[in-house]
Design an enzyme around this catalytic site. Structure first.
Site, mmCIF file in Angstrom:
data_model
loop_
_atom_site.group_PDB
_atom_site.id
_atom_site.type_symbol
_atom_site.label_atom_id
_atom_site.label_comp_id
_atom_site.label_asym_id
_atom_site.label_seq_id
_atom_site.Cartn_x
_atom_site.Cartn_y
_atom_site.Cartn_z
ATOM 1 N NE ARG A 35 24.002 33.073 11.000
ATOM 2 C CZ ARG A 35 22.921 32.436 10.570
ATOM 3 N NH1 ARG A 35 22.574 31.282 11.123
ATOM 4 N NH2 ARG A 35 22.194 32.930 9.597
ATOM 5 C CE LYS A 197 14.597 26.020 -5.219
ATOM 6 N NZ LYS A 197 13.802 25.973 -3.986
ATOM 7 N N GLY A 354 24.512 33.538 4.068
ATOM 8 C CA GLY A 354 24.329 32.244 3.436
ATOM 9 C C GLY A 354 25.576 31.807 2.697
ATOM 10 N N GLY A 377 18.353 34.801 4.615
ATOM 11 C CA GLY A 377 16.972 35.198 4.350
ATOM 12 C C GLY A 377 16.619 36.536 4.979
HETATM 13 C C1 3PG Z 1 19.300 30.991 9.259
HETATM 14 O O1 3PG Z 1 20.306 30.293 9.373
HETATM 15 O O2 3PG Z 1 18.805 31.277 8.168
HETATM 16 C C2 3PG Z 1 18.706 31.564 10.513
HETATM 17 O O3 3PG Z 1 19.386 31.116 11.645
HETATM 18 C C3 3PG Z 1 17.237 31.234 10.580
HETATM 19 O O4 3PG Z 1 17.042 29.847 10.556
HETATM 20 P P1 3PG Z 1 15.740 29.251 9.877
HETATM 21 O O5 3PG Z 1 15.867 29.538 8.401
HETATM 22 O O6 3PG Z 1 15.756 27.775 10.194
HETATM 23 O O7 3PG Z 1 14.549 29.950 10.466
#
Ligand code: 3PG
Ligand code: MG
Length: 395
Positions: A35, A197, A354, A377
């Protein structure tokens, strides 16, 4: 939306929301700097124009006060090396000292602010807090795609205090690549979904049924499908209340002419650890005290066959517990075949953030697929068709 290339930062101080939410080990060393590296072109462009940069980010999920393990000071050294600029650090993201440091920045200089989430106002989207932050720059740049699904002070609320709001290179590339897959996919288009999930992936799967030719389901969530179809899954992951939904998804896929591929064999284990006993069984024939932790060799062959004939691939979620090397074989094999499809067949491959992004990066394949998203997300929500507050704020 203003693009970075259309804006001249000469003499300007850019306040940039970045997503430096990177994993740190117990020695506070960064274990995946994807990132941070992703945002370097945005920072460099601004510095090259003759501007200066104030960087702001969250790190982890602190409980609303300073915690050493979530301090962004751990990133100052590595970031300085990456940029070739000695990065300054403000140990509070608002207040007099942050303001003074920001005001005295010279063109070519970079200031990193302490973790925004040390103030609970950040996640609450507090307007007064956002206004204080806004005083630290002349122009707002949002490059934090990974956090764009959060309507927080620094990601969305702050934009109202700026006339000039600019979309960073990471943000732009993420939106372009997601859009390419959603609107303009070469066929066959295969989505490969994994992870623990069904509940996390239900909306995206429903959405994708309108555009994909093939849907491959692996990983933890596949056991709920198997159980719903009457198979024995032993102690494998199960979302008992999602079995009905799993069957409905299969019906919908059929009605839309989407080919669904589920595992046909699994690597099972008698304990949740790398060194537990292992064996390979047909899917749906897992003994009571065993649990499935990976896809088996026949499944790898089946999924590979589909992927190697695909022209567009979207991958989100691992095929097994890839943190344990003995159960990473399926996930790594899929990474291999996605790389091959990209390099040999010219397929466009988008890796959702992720765990699947970590798996691809850990295997050293980050540069050999078409694009690895920095958002988990955020990418899912964008592809589900939701408006991301961090993107909307730039309009
Ligand atoms: C992540 O790693 O999903 C983003 O940086 C957002 O973080 P958060 O899910 O804690 O809001
Ligand atoms: Mg998250």
């Amino acid at each position: 939306m203003k693009t970075l290339d259309s804006y001249n930062f000469s003499g300007k101080r850019a306040l940039i929301r970045v997503d430096f939410n990177v994993p740190l080990n117990s020695k506070f060393e960064i274990t995946d700097d994807t990132r941070m590296k992703a945002t370097l072109p945005t920072i460099s462009k601004i510095l090259k124009d003759g501007g200066s940069c104030v960087l702001m980010s969250h790190l982890g999920r602190p409980k609303g006060g300073p915690e050493d393990k979530y301090s962004l000071k751990h990133l100052v050294g590595p970031l300085s090396i990456m940029l070739g600029v000695s990065v300054k650090f403000a140990d509070d993201c608002i207040g007099d000292s942050a303001k003074e440091m920001a005001d005295s920045l010279q063109p070519g200089e970079v200031l990193l602010l302490e973790n925004l989430r040390f103030y609970k106002e950040e996640e609450k989207g507090d307007v007064a807090f956002a206004e204080k932050l806004s005083k630290l720059g002349d122009v707002y740049v949002n490059d934090a795609f990974g956090t764009a699904h959060r309507a927080h002070a620094s990601t969305a609320v702050i934009a109202q205090f700026f006339t000039d709001k600019v979309c960073g290179y990471v943000m732009q590339a993420e939106l372009d690549n997601a859009q390419r897959v959603l609107d303009n996919a070469d066929r066959p288009f295969t989505a490969i979904m994994g992870g623990a999930k069904i509940s996390d992936k239900i909306l995206i799967i429903e959405k994708l049924l309108d555009s994909v030719d093939n849907l491959i389901i692996g990983g933890g969530m596949s056991y709920t499908f198997t159980k719903a179809q009457g198979g024995n899954i032993g102690k494998s992951l199960l979302e008992a209340d999602k079995q009905e939904l799993a069957l409905e998804l299969l019906e919908k896929a059929k009605a839309k002419g989407v080919q669904v591929y589920l595992p046909v064999d699994n690597v099972i284990s008698d304990g949740f650890s790398n060194d537990a006993n292992r064996q390979i069984v047909a899917t749906g024939e897992i003994p009571d005290d065993w649990e499935g932790l990976d896809i088996g060799p026949e499944t790898i062959a089946l999924f590979s066959d589909v992927l190697s004939k695909s022209k567009t691939i979207l991958w989100n979620g691992p095929m097994g517990v890839f943190e344990f090397p003995n159960f990473a074989i399926g996930t790594n094999a899929i990474a291999d075949v996605v790389v091959k499809a990209t390099e040999d067949n010219g397929a466009f491959s988008l890796i959702g953030g992720g765990d699947s992004a970590s798996a691809v990066n850990n295997a050293g394949y980050g540069d050999r697929v078409s694009y690895v998203s920095t958002g988990g997300g955020a990418l899912l929500e964008y592809m589900e068709g939701k408006v991301l507050p961090g993107v909307a704020a730039l309009d």
